[in-house]
Design an enzyme around this catalytic site. Structure first.
Site, PDB file in Angstrom:
ATOM      1  N   ASP A 300      24.223  -4.122  25.877  1.00  0.00           N
ATOM      2  CA  ASP A 300      25.172  -3.729  24.840  1.00  0.00           C
ATOM      3  C   ASP A 300      26.054  -4.904  24.434  1.00  0.00           C
ATOM      4  O   ASP A 300      26.395  -5.760  25.251  1.00  0.00           O
ATOM      5  CB  ASP A 300      26.046  -2.582  25.374  1.00  0.00           C
ATOM      6  N   GLU A 351      21.418  -5.602  21.796  1.00  0.00           N
ATOM      7  CA  GLU A 351      22.143  -5.112  20.623  1.00  0.00           C
ATOM      8  C   GLU A 351      22.983  -6.282  20.128  1.00  0.00           C
ATOM      9  O   GLU A 351      23.982  -6.639  20.750  1.00  0.00           O
ATOM     10  CB  GLU A 351      23.043  -3.923  20.966  1.00  0.00           C
TER      11      GLU A 351
END
Length: 622
Positions: A300, A351
């Site tokens: 993330d 991401e």
């Protein structure tokens, strides 16, 4: 390793199974506690077995800053914390950073838990994963927030024991290849997304036990479903009882105040250049891969780890005078190197929202070594286009075609994730232009485009049946929508589209080069029609045509590279999917005619706001 070796490798950032040394471990008739707090004045263990602060267990510190103590009174299942005395005399209660389980909220204590050495029965899956890899395999991911997919009969989040009985059959029925979970590591709130972590080795209590999740993963593998988890190595929660300023000084976070504080998310940033932090984080990633047999990790907020100015707060340039976070860059390369050396067929997905750092290039080429990167640019452009009134789409046709300019700069995942259905952005269905009928037609068209466009696929839960409202993390999906005929047909469409993707190698065999795609016409702005061919390595092809306006186009003619008899294999406007077509286009023979650079043409009726995909039923000589 010996304790001496454990400490040495920990200190140089090369201890990748740190949980085998730090944390709590059963040793003969006692439990041994070890915690890293190098600048603490004193550390004691308190818990059920010490009557908490009444009889604290004193720990002893070694030269590496690790405190250690043994207890004959501790038992598995007991709650415990570390009582840390900081410089200046302040005393705080802290969790165990290496705990594998935490107390049920509102409590925040760690739990003494001996993890079982599971006898896994997923050998067929693991062998196939090793043999076939994933780059040239279909990857179609269903993204799930475990706490809000479906509630139990009492309105509580399902545990993984329950999800095994409900979610896995749904994944199989809907023809997904993988499921990806938003963070399953311990976090401090029930009603949250889970991205501010407090326990990097601890399984989130809300979702059951570590054993339940192991069994869930095993059951997924037996049903040919891969399992991915989200992981957050860039920042952590700033609660005083967790990792924050653990020993009173910057232990896990940066020494510099502005670099330590993440103003955007109200969190603290890991000091990714500190050796001990590298050992801690890489050990966490490997622990989830090895203990739970997961098939991939989505890292993330990679941009926050790569750029010093990504956050909203003040920042200082690096020694070269620019905005690169060099520690973050080298940590991510090291992370991927370590994981790929040990588990080459585990997916590493980033991401990341910028285009300046090569994310999926290999380490030898100066890249970060990830396998895939979410294509945030494609997602933003395509959603903006499909929200627009079709009357004006011809003027923004570049939003659809621009991705062909950079399509293979990275290995991409085309993700319609949880981020796109919250905070007033509307649900996927509600984003679409028009009345209810046209919204569903647009959504079917969009999903077909996603499936036919090069790149792996991801769709957030609820979007598969056209949930009308945004995702609510404190409630379950709007399963009652399926009482509506249009939602039922949307779900049926997604199910069949997913199977269509799996069945056609042209859509996934070559996802990383122009060998897998041939653009037929990306300039038809006036009609707002896009067409291309997807190809595999055996010579098979699919002709993919997308009509992005609600105007049916009879006798639509397009050039094709191969003479033959063509058969329509997908039409998004079929009645069974919620459209108005009762029958497919008839099988059609190409004609000899010049069309741009092609010597043969195919003519058919192109459905309004629909996608039409064709395969060659029989090749003809030119």
């Amino acid at each position: 390793m010996s304790n001496k070796d454990e400490l040495y490798t920990f200190g140089i950032g090369e201890n990748f199974h740190l949980q085998n040394y730090l944390g709590v471990h059963s040793e003969n008739e006692s439990f041994c506690f070890r915690v890293w707090a190098p600048n603490a004045e004193n550390v004691q263990v308190i818990g059920d077995f010490t009557d908490w602060r009444n009889r604290p267990l004193q720990m002893n510190k070694n030269q590496a800053g690790v405190w250690e103590a043994n207890s004959l009174d501790a038992r598995e299942g007991d709650l415990y914390k570390y009582l840390v005395t900081r410089k200046g005399g302040q005393v705080v209660e802290k969790i165990d950073p290496m705990a594998v389980y935490m107390e049920r909220r509102p409590g925040t204590a760690s739990v003494i838990k001996v993890l079982r050495n599971k006898k896994w029965e997923d050998g067929l899956w693991m062998g196939r994963r090793k043999r076939l890899g994933f780059q040239k395999r279909p990857i179609n991911i269903y993204e799930v927030h475990a706490g809000s997919w479906k509630k139990d009969d009492f309105g509580h989040p399902m545990t993984f024991s329950q999800l095994k009985d409900y979610l896995i059959p749904y994944l199989v029925e809907m023809n997904y290849t993988h499921v990806e979970f938003m963070p399953l590591m311990a976090h401090p709130l029930d009603m949250s997304w889970g991205y501010q972590l407090m326990g990097y080795f601890a399984f989130e209590h809300t979702y059951g036990t570590p054993e339940e999740f192991q069994d869930f993963v095993e059951a997924c593998h037996k049903n040919n479903i891969g399992v991915l988890v989200d992981w957050v190595p860039g920042h952590f929660i700033q609660n005083d009882d967790a990792l924050a300023y653990f020993d009173g000084t910057a232990t896990y976070e940066y020494q510099n105040h502005d670099r330590a504080h993440n103003y955007r998310w109200g969190a603290l940033n890991f000091d990714l250049g500190k050796n001990q932090v590298q050992s801690f984080l890489i050990s966490s990633a490997l622990f989830w891969i090895e203990h739970y047999h997961i098939d991939g990790i989505r890292v993330d907020a990679v941009s926050n780890m790569l750029y010093l100015d990504y956050d909203e707060g003040p920042w200082e340039a690096n020694q070269f005078g620019d905005n690169r976070n060099l520690e973050g860059y080298y940590f991510l390369r090291k992370l991927n190197k370590v994981i790929k050396e040990r588990h080459p067929n585990v997916m590493m997905i980033a991401e990341e929202s910028t285009a300046s750092t090569p994310i999926t290039k290999d380490l030898e080429s100066g890249g970060l070594g990830f396998d895939f990167k979410w294509n945030m640019g494609w997602m933003n452009d395509i959603l903006r286009f499909y929200e627009e009134d079709p009357l004006y789409r011809q003027y923004d046709f570049n939003l659809v075609t621009f991705s062909f300019m950079y399509i293979f700069n990275e290995n991409f995942v085309l993700a319609f994730s949880h981020d796109e259905v919250v905070h007033g952005k509307k649900s996927m269905m509600h984003k679409m232009w028009g009345d209810r009928y046209n919204q569903f037609a647009g959504l079917r068209n969009l999903y077909a485009y996603q499936m036919c466009h090069p790149g792996k696929k991801l769709l957030f839960m609820g979007s598969e049946f056209g949930q009308f409202l945004e995702w609510k993390y404190n409630d379950q999906l709007e399963w009652e929508n399926l009482n509506d005929d249009m939602n039922q047909k949307m779900q049926r469409y997604t199910k069949q589209l997913n199977q269509f993707y799996k069945d056609h190698k042209c859509l996934w065999r070559i996802d990383d080069s122009f060998d897998g795609i041939e653009i037929i016409d990306a300039d038809n702005k006036s009609e707002t029609v896009l067409s291309f061919i997807r190809k595999d390595d055996k010579g098979d092809l699919l002709l993919c045509v997308f009509n992005m306006t609600p105007v049916e186009r009879p006798n639509f003619t397009i050039g094709v590279p191969q003479a033959g008899i063509y058969e329509e294999v997908l039409n998004t406007e079929m009645e069974e999917f919620g459209g108005v077509w009762k029958n497919h286009n008839p099988v059609t023979k190409t004609q000899v005619a010049t069309w741009k650079d092609y010597d043969h043409t195919l003519s058919f009726t192109l459905p309004a706001l629909g996608a039409s995909v064709w395969r060659i039923k029989r090749r003809l000589r030119k």
